[in-house]
Scaffold this motif. Structure first.
Motif, PDB file in Angstrom:
ATOM      1  N   GLY A  30       0.728  -1.102   0.050  1.00  0.00           N
ATOM      2  CA  GLY A  30      -0.094   0.002   0.065  1.00  0.00           C
ATOM      3  C   GLY A  30       0.984   1.586   0.092  1.00  0.00           C
ATOM      4  O   GLY A  30       0.145   2.226  -0.249  1.00  0.00           O
TER       5      GLY A  30
ATOM      6  N   SER B 178      -9.319  -2.149  16.482  1.00  0.00           N
ATOM      7  CA  SER B 178      -9.769  -0.797  15.830  1.00  0.00           C
ATOM      8  C   SER B 178     -10.837  -0.143  16.926  1.00  0.00           C
ATOM      9  O   SER B 178     -10.574   1.169  17.025  1.00  0.00           O
TER      10      SER B 178
ATOM     11  N   GLY C  63      -2.541  11.934  12.525  1.00  0.00           N
ATOM     12  CA  GLY C  63      -3.513  12.373  11.212  1.00  0.00           C
ATOM     13  C   GLY C  63      -4.870  13.316  11.993  1.00  0.00           C
ATOM     14  O   GLY C  63      -4.940  13.154  13.062  1.00  0.00           O
TER      15      GLY C  63
ATOM     16  N   ASP D  70      -7.717  13.262  11.239  1.00  0.00           N
ATOM     17  CA  ASP D  70      -8.598  12.292  11.455  1.00  0.00           C
ATOM     18  C   ASP D  70      -8.550  11.566  12.723  1.00  0.00           C
ATOM     19  O   ASP D  70      -9.677  10.952  13.281  1.00  0.00           O
ATOM     20  N   SER D  71      -7.409  11.772  13.302  1.00  0.00           N
ATOM     21  CA  SER D  71      -7.092  10.778  14.481  1.00  0.00           C
ATOM     22  C   SER D  71      -7.358  11.376  15.742  1.00  0.00           C
ATOM     23  O   SER D  71      -6.966  10.782  16.899  1.00  0.00           O
TER      24      SER D  71
ATOM     25  N   GLY E 110      -5.652  12.618   6.602  1.00  0.00           N
ATOM     26  CA  GLY E 110      -6.024  11.222   7.132  1.00  0.00           C
ATOM     27  C   GLY E 110      -6.074  10.882   8.549  1.00  0.00           C
ATOM     28  O   GLY E 110      -5.855  11.741   9.637  1.00  0.00           O
TER      29      GLY E 110
ATOM     30  N   LEU F  52      -3.817   5.465   9.037  1.00  0.00           N
ATOM     31  CA  LEU F  52      -3.471   4.937   7.736  1.00  0.00           C
ATOM     32  C   LEU F  52      -3.479   6.133   6.669  1.00  0.00           C
ATOM     33  O   LEU F  52      -3.729   5.686   5.610  1.00  0.00           O
ATOM     34  N   GLY F  53      -3.287   7.241   7.095  1.00  0.00           N
ATOM     35  CA  GLY F  53      -3.302   8.298   6.180  1.00  0.00           C
ATOM     36  C   GLY F  53      -2.254   8.352   5.030  1.00  0.00           C
ATOM     37  O   GLY F  53      -2.580   8.584   3.645  1.00  0.00           O
TER      38      GLY F  53
ATOM     39  N   LEU G 243      -1.762   5.590   3.393  1.00  0.00           N
ATOM     40  CA  LEU G 243      -2.216   4.783   2.512  1.00  0.00           C
ATOM     41  C   LEU G 243      -3.544   5.514   1.722  1.00  0.00           C
ATOM     42  O   LEU G 243      -3.816   5.384   0.624  1.00  0.00           O
ATOM     43  N   GLN G 244      -4.257   6.563   2.664  1.00  0.00           N
ATOM     44  CA  GLN G 244      -5.482   7.026   2.349  1.00  0.00           C
ATOM     45  C   GLN G 244      -5.435   8.119   1.306  1.00  0.00           C
ATOM     46  O   GLN G 244      -6.249   8.445   0.315  1.00  0.00           O
ATOM     47  N   HIS G 245      -4.243   8.872   1.680  1.00  0.00           N
ATOM     48  CA  HIS G 245      -3.988  10.162   0.790  1.00  0.00           C
ATOM     49  C   HIS G 245      -2.480  10.261   0.515  1.00  0.00           C
ATOM     50  O   HIS G 245      -1.680  11.055   0.988  1.00  0.00           O
TER      51      HIS G 245
END
Length: 276
Positions: A31, A155, A221, A223-224, A249, A252-253, A255-257
């Motif tokens: 990824g 998670s 991130g 978002d975290s 992000g 997993l930022g 991978l996400q962005h």
């Protein structure tokens, strides 16, 4: 060079100053291609694969992994690649961030700057006892029910969500969980069974990191916010005196962005290079 030979697994792309990338999880670089491609426009990107998982499943049993072993071998890898007198940038995310911090604390002499993104170093948190108990529960669920159930529990724990266990599979009750577990040494099996507990319980040398704070950036991130990895990164920045940077992000930022994340990482590593 520090050492002309390194027999481990890694990949090299791009040109420019050397940037060592230490993946999260069990160290599989899956990824990361998008971010690495962007970074390789400015850096010689060396992607470290500590267990060689990119080459396929491992043969035989896997032992619990140690942060010090991964960082010592990363140090050896850098020694085999760096010309005399040159230094490297280092980026590590999640479990790889813990390795990056240990690498800086114990082998700082050839490191230019280290960015550790959301390292889950639970021991620095005020609620460390509760979080260690959560990690132990994840491991026990993995042993009893396998990857999917353990990943769901992890998670929820990382995000601070409430979690109620579902009914235990009949097969797990009957055979103690053996049929629920994947025995093929997949990256998630290795992570949940042999990386998560020893890495999150690893005690970082904060005194050493304080003395190296001018070369250290902790990241998390956007978002975290409020989640365990964000809290540990922010507190480590405070305790060490290192910089703190938010990335696009979540956990997993990268991978996400991949492109936006790589650009933010370039700014954190070398503002001059980022401005060119």
């Amino acid at each position: 060079m520090l050492d002309g030979h390194y027999d481990g697994h890694y990949d090299v792309r791009g040109s420019g100053p050397l940037l060592l990338v230490i993946p999260g999880g069990a160290g599989h670089p899956m990824g990361l291609d998008g971010a690495v491609a962007r970074l390789s426009e400015r850096f010689t990107v060396v992607t470290y694969d500590p267990l060689g998982l990119s080459r396929g499943p491992l043969d035989g049993p896997v032992e619990d992994q140690r942060v010090e072993v991964w960082s010592d071998r990363a140090h050896q890898l850098l020694g085999s690649l760096l010309p005399d007198g040159e230094s490297a940038y280092v980026f590590g995310s999640s479990s790889g961030g813990i390795v990056a911090l240990d690498l800086l604390a114990r082998h700082p002499e050839r490191l230019r700057r280290v960015v550790a993104h959301e390292p889950p170093s639970i021991g620095v948190l005020p609620d460390a006892t509760r979080q260690h108990a959560m990690i132990t529960e994840v491991y026990e669920i993995y042993r009893a029910e396998g990857v999917a159930a353990a990943a769901a529990r992890l998670s929820a724990g990382l995000e601070g969500r409430s979690w109620e266990p579902g009914p235990r599979p009949a097969s797990a009750v009957a055979d103690g969980g053996e049929s629920a577990r994947n025995t093929q040494n997949t990256p998630m099996d290795i992570f949940l069974g042999h990386v998560l507990r020893p890495f999150t319980s690893h005690a970082l040398d904060l005194d050493a990191l304080k003395g190296l704070s001018s070369r250290l950036t902790l990241g998390a991130g956007s978002d975290s916010r409020g989640q365990l990895p964000f809290r540990s990164a922010a507190l480590l920045a405070e305790l060490s005196g290192g910089d703190f940077v938010e990335f696009p992000g979540g956990h997993l930022g990268v991978l996400q962005h991949p492109v936006a994340f790589a650009d933010r990482l370039t700014e954190a590593l070398d503002p001059v290079a980022a401005a060119e």
